[in-house]
Design a protein around this motif. Structure first.
Motif, mmCIF file in Angstrom:
data_model
loop_
_atom_site.group_PDB
_atom_site.id
_atom_site.type_symbol
_atom_site.label_atom_id
_atom_site.label_comp_id
_atom_site.label_asym_id
_atom_site.label_seq_id
_atom_site.Cartn_x
_atom_site.Cartn_y
_atom_site.Cartn_z
ATOM 1 N N ASP A 143 -31.595 -42.038 -36.037
ATOM 2 C CA ASP A 143 -32.598 -42.145 -34.979
ATOM 3 C C ASP A 143 -32.748 -43.593 -34.504
ATOM 4 O OD1 ASP A 143 -33.667 -42.829 -37.405
ATOM 5 O OD2 ASP A 143 -35.688 -42.157 -36.916
ATOM 6 N N GLN A 144 -32.653 -44.531 -35.447
ATOM 7 C CA GLN A 144 -32.748 -45.935 -35.036
ATOM 8 C C GLN A 144 -31.552 -46.335 -34.189
ATOM 9 O OE1 GLN A 144 -33.614 -48.776 -38.196
ATOM 10 N NE2 GLN A 144 -34.644 -47.120 -39.249
ATOM 11 N N ARG A 186 -40.640 -50.691 -19.959
ATOM 12 C CA ARG A 186 -39.455 -50.882 -19.127
ATOM 13 C C ARG A 186 -39.654 -50.324 -17.723
ATOM 14 N NH1 ARG A 186 -34.625 -48.328 -22.123
ATOM 15 N NH2 ARG A 186 -33.773 -48.754 -20.069
ATOM 16 N N ALA A 227 -29.941 -38.153 -22.073
ATOM 17 C CA ALA A 227 -29.969 -39.529 -22.569
ATOM 18 C C ALA A 227 -28.584 -40.021 -22.958
ATOM 19 C CB ALA A 227 -30.903 -39.629 -23.768
ATOM 20 N N ARG A 245 -31.582 -34.824 -24.883
ATOM 21 C CA ARG A 245 -30.600 -35.705 -25.522
ATOM 22 C C ARG A 245 -29.290 -35.741 -24.741
ATOM 23 N NH1 ARG A 245 -31.106 -37.249 -30.609
ATOM 24 N NH2 ARG A 245 -28.964 -36.705 -31.090
ATOM 25 N N LEU A 276 -27.083 -38.960 -25.769
ATOM 26 C CA LEU A 276 -27.010 -38.971 -27.225
ATOM 27 C C LEU A 276 -26.289 -37.733 -27.751
ATOM 28 C CD1 LEU A 276 -30.663 -40.127 -27.885
ATOM 29 C CD2 LEU A 276 -28.586 -41.499 -28.023
ATOM 30 N N PHE A 297 -38.823 -40.691 -28.502
ATOM 31 C CA PHE A 297 -38.201 -39.717 -29.386
ATOM 32 C C PHE A 297 -39.247 -38.866 -30.084
ATOM 33 C CE2 PHE A 297 -35.012 -42.867 -28.758
ATOM 34 C CZ PHE A 297 -33.813 -42.194 -28.839
ATOM 35 N N PRO A 301 -25.247 -44.215 -23.421
ATOM 36 C CA PRO A 301 -26.684 -44.330 -23.171
ATOM 37 C C PRO A 301 -27.090 -45.671 -22.567
ATOM 38 C CG PRO A 301 -26.282 -43.486 -25.372
ATOM 39 C CD PRO A 301 -24.947 -43.794 -24.787
ATOM 40 N N ILE A 322 -32.060 -45.431 -18.987
ATOM 41 C CA ILE A 322 -33.139 -44.488 -19.219
ATOM 42 C C ILE A 322 -34.050 -45.069 -20.301
ATOM 43 C CG2 ILE A 322 -32.155 -42.241 -18.629
ATOM 44 C CD1 ILE A 322 -31.300 -42.566 -21.800
ATOM 45 N N ALA A 374 -36.055 -53.600 -26.086
ATOM 46 C CA ALA A 374 -35.203 -53.268 -24.945
ATOM 47 C C ALA A 374 -35.223 -54.383 -23.906
ATOM 48 C CB ALA A 374 -35.671 -51.960 -24.313
ATOM 49 N N GLU A 392 -29.883 -44.386 -32.293
ATOM 50 C CA GLU A 392 -30.045 -43.775 -30.979
ATOM 51 C C GLU A 392 -31.058 -44.549 -30.143
ATOM 52 O OE1 GLU A 392 -30.999 -39.740 -31.909
ATOM 53 O OE2 GLU A 392 -28.887 -39.199 -32.203
ATOM 54 N N ALA A 393 -32.173 -44.899 -30.784
ATOM 55 C CA ALA A 393 -33.195 -45.656 -30.062
ATOM 56 C C ALA A 393 -32.604 -46.964 -29.556
ATOM 57 C CB ALA A 393 -34.391 -45.924 -30.972
ATOM 58 N N HIS A 394 -31.792 -47.583 -30.376
ATOM 59 C CA HIS A 394 -31.218 -48.871 -30.003
ATOM 60 C C HIS A 394 -30.230 -48.711 -28.854
ATOM 61 C CE1 HIS A 394 -29.493 -52.945 -31.108
ATOM 62 N NE2 HIS A 394 -30.783 -53.140 -31.057
ATOM 63 N N MET A 395 -29.482 -47.614 -28.857
ATOM 64 C CA MET A 395 -28.554 -47.368 -27.749
ATOM 65 C C MET A 395 -29.327 -47.169 -26.451
ATOM 66 S SD MET A 395 -25.408 -45.066 -29.011
ATOM 67 C CE MET A 395 -26.133 -43.827 -30.041
ATOM 68 N N VAL A 396 -30.410 -46.373 -26.555
ATOM 69 C CA VAL A 396 -31.222 -46.137 -25.363
ATOM 70 C C VAL A 396 -31.847 -47.445 -24.897
ATOM 71 C CG1 VAL A 396 -33.332 -45.031 -24.552
ATOM 72 C CG2 VAL A 396 -31.662 -43.713 -25.837
ATOM 73 N N ASP A 397 -32.203 -48.311 -25.845
ATOM 74 C CA ASP A 397 -32.764 -49.608 -25.490
ATOM 75 C C ASP A 397 -31.743 -50.485 -24.769
ATOM 76 O OD1 ASP A 397 -35.306 -49.248 -26.291
ATOM 77 O OD2 ASP A 397 -35.197 -50.406 -28.134
ATOM 78 N N GLY A 398 -30.482 -50.088 -24.829
ATOM 79 C CA GLY A 398 -29.494 -50.822 -24.051
ATOM 80 C C GLY A 398 -28.471 -51.574 -24.867
ATOM 81 N N ALA A 399 -28.258 -51.180 -26.118
ATOM 82 C CA ALA A 399 -27.303 -51.895 -26.950
ATOM 83 C C ALA A 399 -25.967 -51.164 -26.979
ATOM 84 C CB ALA A 399 -27.841 -52.033 -28.362
ATOM 85 N N ARG A 415 -42.827 -48.376 -26.239
ATOM 86 C CA ARG A 415 -41.469 -48.895 -26.161
ATOM 87 C C ARG A 415 -40.782 -48.415 -24.879
ATOM 88 N NH1 ARG A 415 -37.812 -47.892 -31.313
ATOM 89 N NH2 ARG A 415 -37.920 -45.799 -30.499
ATOM 90 N N MET A 446 -36.572 -43.634 -23.367
ATOM 91 C CA MET A 446 -36.835 -42.345 -24.012
ATOM 92 C C MET A 446 -37.866 -42.503 -25.119
ATOM 93 S SD MET A 446 -34.041 -39.700 -25.458
ATOM 94 C CE MET A 446 -34.464 -38.257 -26.416
ATOM 95 N N ALA A 506 -38.585 -42.737 -34.088
ATOM 96 C CA ALA A 506 -37.408 -43.611 -34.174
ATOM 97 C C ALA A 506 -37.759 -45.077 -33.968
ATOM 98 C CB ALA A 506 -36.336 -43.166 -33.169
#
Ligand SMILES: Nc1ncnc2c1ncn2[C@@H]1O[C@H](COP(=O)(O)OP(=O)(O)OP(=O)(O)O)[C@@H](O)[C@H]1O
Ligand SMILES: [Mg+2]
Lengths: 312, 364
Positions: free
Chosen positions: A203-204, B150, B50, B47, B52, B81, B72, B77, B99, A206-213, B146, B79, B85
């Protein structure tokens, strides 16, 4: 903004000065005591025996008593070139092994993780680890052999190695023993890191990917910090082993040529069991033990640092 | 301002389909709720949006551009969770700022944005704590924070306020709706709570077992459910369903729906819905379409007995048993009645829902 609508109909009194004590844990101490005492007796007795020996000139004959020499054995250490060189070689040896094994182990684990061939490949990779170090030493001794060794042949054919054999030259013997240790123990690191990779919270990530990493940032920001405890275990295990196990080195070079692979434990072996200078050997062993314990404790204390603790 | 189009999308986990042939679009700036029970494929849909989760079949586009293969980080986007997360080693403030930092925003700008979001979410005093030291509801608000710091193309919310207490949830509904209208950012919001969907969404997409059941405005969904399943899922207290019969009384156009002792004469406006339908069908009546009275005020009232009374403070729910069935009616707070006492009930015939008994489809 929404306000919390607590009417103040009962202002709590000040916290009580005496809080209830948590239930006593002493019960467990009593239950554990016999085991702890036994363990202490078994492991403490040789420890004190070691100290005793290091302060005496130990006699090899039952008729002659040991002679008290005080700290003379320790004083001799400082002027013993072989001893100091042993330390230097040990540091070179274990640090090279560590860097190679952790680096390769991490890389292999990342490649293997979630690959279709993970299970069969891990099984294959584990084989070197199953081998007794002495056998590994023997196998590589032949692989390295100057006349019919396969590696020697390959390297000489490629022009990398001239007339000498790998283990026969002072400039390459150390590389030779590092390669054998790496060959044998990288799989262990891979195994430990693979276990760690399974625990990296998705989950972390995924969150980080969504955050743009991207992948690289993800690795350094999320994967690596979660792997630290596992890497620490790997480093701890390998470091202790490198300081203690010399089976393969004895088989491969026996410390030679010209002492170029005489890491401290090999020198210790020579002093104690070739020359039977037990008192002096005990002094060497004691210093080695102290350093091992200190480094071990530093690594173990790193586990308990709050920043490394994972609570889920 | 981004228009999201999902066309003929499937999600298979191995051989098990979680989302089946899903198509909908979310206009630019629209607030779309995806509503459905647990396990219906809401999170899977989100997902896939997103990036994922791999899209097994079909296509998703943002502003006409296919994004199936886009990772992603390139979809822009934000998101929230379902399981928060949060980053356990980062403080609440850093969690929210992450972010923005990754995008290289100046520190001063980051701070204003984080502070503004924290104030709205009432977590300003928690910014220096770590997630471990927060309650579930606080964590959830950090997760929302979070996302809302943005300015993404699309907001994706996965049950973002499911773990808050009822009062805070009510507050957050209003705040999120207002925020979305102000930012006018395309938002896809997943929930299993029909009240959330009805109160916040511009449009609702109702899903069941991976299949889209109906998509429409909250009024549409509530007043004109496409099938019996949607009708039963939306509305609280739930709609009453009765097996009923359509019979002609007197002339061919004089229709009556009968269920045991309960009889409803169809108004002219509804008559056309039953064209060709005779015999068995399903009747749906919302509790607020029923009226109860202690004594029969007229001929269209059905006699029954009180099965149970549930005062809710503002309203009272009365369960009425009559010969051939039982219905739940919503009435005023001043209702008084004893169990098993006689009571009379009547149906507002303009608010009837009629469903085909064989496939559950609404008869319109
Ligand atoms: N990784 C997975 N592997 C296999 N099956 C999965 C996986 N993720 C979800 N499923 C299945 O897909 C279906 C849809 O799951 P999904 O998480 O989308 O449901 P949901 O609507 O979000 O439910 P909830 O409201 O409980 O969060 C479920 O039947 C679930 O068991
Ligand atoms: Mg879900």
């Amino acid at each position: 903004m929404l306000q919390t609508l607590t009417t103040d109909f009962r202002t709590p009194r000040a916290a009580p000065s005496a809080l209830n004590t948590a239930p006593s844990q002493r019960y467990y101490v009593y239950l554990l005591a016999p085991a702890i005492l036994l363990l202490a007796a078994i492991s403490l007795y040789p420890f004190f025996w070691l100290i005793y020996m290091s302060l005496h000139q130990v006699s090899m004959s039952p008729n002659q008593p040991d002679v008290w020499v005080g700290l003379a054995n320790y004083a001799k250490l400082l002027s013993d070139k072989r001893y100091l060189e042993g330390w230097r070689l040990l540091v070179v040896y274990s640090v090279s092994c560590m860097i190679l094994q952790v680096g390769l182990g991490l890389l292999l684990a990342l490649v293997l993780n979630n690959s279709r061939w993970e299970k069969p490949l891990v099984t294959v990779f584990l084989m070197p680890m199953m081998m007794a170090p002495v056998i590994a030493g023997l196998v590589w001794f032949y692989l390295y052999n100057g006349t019919f060794g396969w590696y020697n042949w390959v390297l000489q054919s490629l022009g990398i190695l001239s007339g000498t054999s790998i283990l026969g030259s002072t400039s390459t013997a150390m590389i030779g023993i590092v390669v054998v240790d790496t060959w044998q123990w990288t799989p262990l690191i891979t195994l430990i890191v693979l276990a760690g990779l399974k625990r990296v919270p998705q989950d972390q990530l995924e969150a980080h990917m969504v955050d743009g990493a991207g992948a690289v940032r993800n690795f350094f920001a999320i994967v690596l910090p979660n792997l630290y405890p596992f890497l620490l275990i790997a480093v701890l295990l390998r470091f202790m082993d490198n300081f203690r196990f010399i089976d393969a080195i004895l088989r491969l070079t026996g410390g030679g040529p010209a002492n170029s692979t005489k890491v401290l434990p090999v020198y210790l072996f020579e002093v104690s069991f070739t020359n039977f200078n037990l008192g002096y050997g005990a002094a060497i062993a004691f210093t080695l033990l102290v350093v091992t314990i200190v480094i071990g404790m530093v690594l173990v204390s790193a586990f308990t640092q709050p920043s490394l603790q994972q609570k889920h | 301002m981004t228009k999201v189009v999902v066309s003929e999308v499937w999600k298979m986990y191995g051989k098990v389909p979680a989302v089946r042939d899903l198509s909908f679009s979310c206009e630019s700036g629209e607030f779309l709720c995806v509503l459905g029970p647990s396990g219906c494929g809401k999170s899977s849909t989100l997902r896939m949006l997103a990036g994922l989760e791999h899209i097994s079949a079909g296509e998703i586009t943002f502003d006409g551009k296919r994004i199936n293969e886009l990772p992603p980080k390139d979809r822009d986007i934000a998101m929230v969770f379902e399981n928060y997360a949060l980053y356990p080693h980062k403080t609440v403030g850093d969690n929210m700022a992450n972010a923005l930092k990754l995008r290289g925003m100046p520190a001063a700008e980051i701070k204003t944005r984080v502070d503004r979001a924290a104030a709205m979410l009432q977590i300003g005093h928690l910014l220096d704590r770590r997630p471990m030291e927060l309650s579930g509801g606080q964590k959830q608000r950090v997760a929302i924070g979070r996302a809302i710091v943005r300015s993404p193309k699309v907001f994706l919310f996965d049950e973002p306020i499911g773990h808050l207490d009822a009062k805070l949830r009510g507050h957050m509904r209003g705040e999120l709706k207002r925020l979305q209208r102000e930012l006018a950012t395309t938002t896809i919001y997943v929930t299993h709570d029909q009240l959330e969907a009805l109160s916040m969404a511009d449009r609702i997409a109702v899903m069941n077992e991976g299949v889209l059941q109906q998509i429409g405005t909250p009024q549409d969904i509530y007043n004109h459910p496409a099938n019996e399943w949607v009708a039963s899922f939306v509305g609280e207290p739930p709609m009453n369903f009765l097996d009923a019969e359509v019979v002609t009384t007197g002339s061919e156009t004089d229709l009556e729906v009968r269920c045991g002792a309960l009889r409803v004469r169809l108004s002219d406006a509804h008559r056309h819905r039953l064209e060709g339908v005779r015999g068995g069908m399903r009747l749906g009546i919302r509790p607020e379409a029923l009226q109860v009275a202690g004594a029969a005020p007229g001929a269209d009232w059905t006699a029954g007995t009180i099965y149970a009374v549930e005062p809710l403070g503002g309203d009272t729910l009365v369960e009425v048993a009559f010969q051939g069935g039982r219905v739940l009616a919503k009435t005023g707070a001043d209702f008084r009645g004893e169990m098993d006492a006689p009571i009379f009930v009547t149906v507002d015939s303009t608010k009837l829902h009629l469903f085909d008994a064989s496939n559950g489809r609404a008869l319109t």
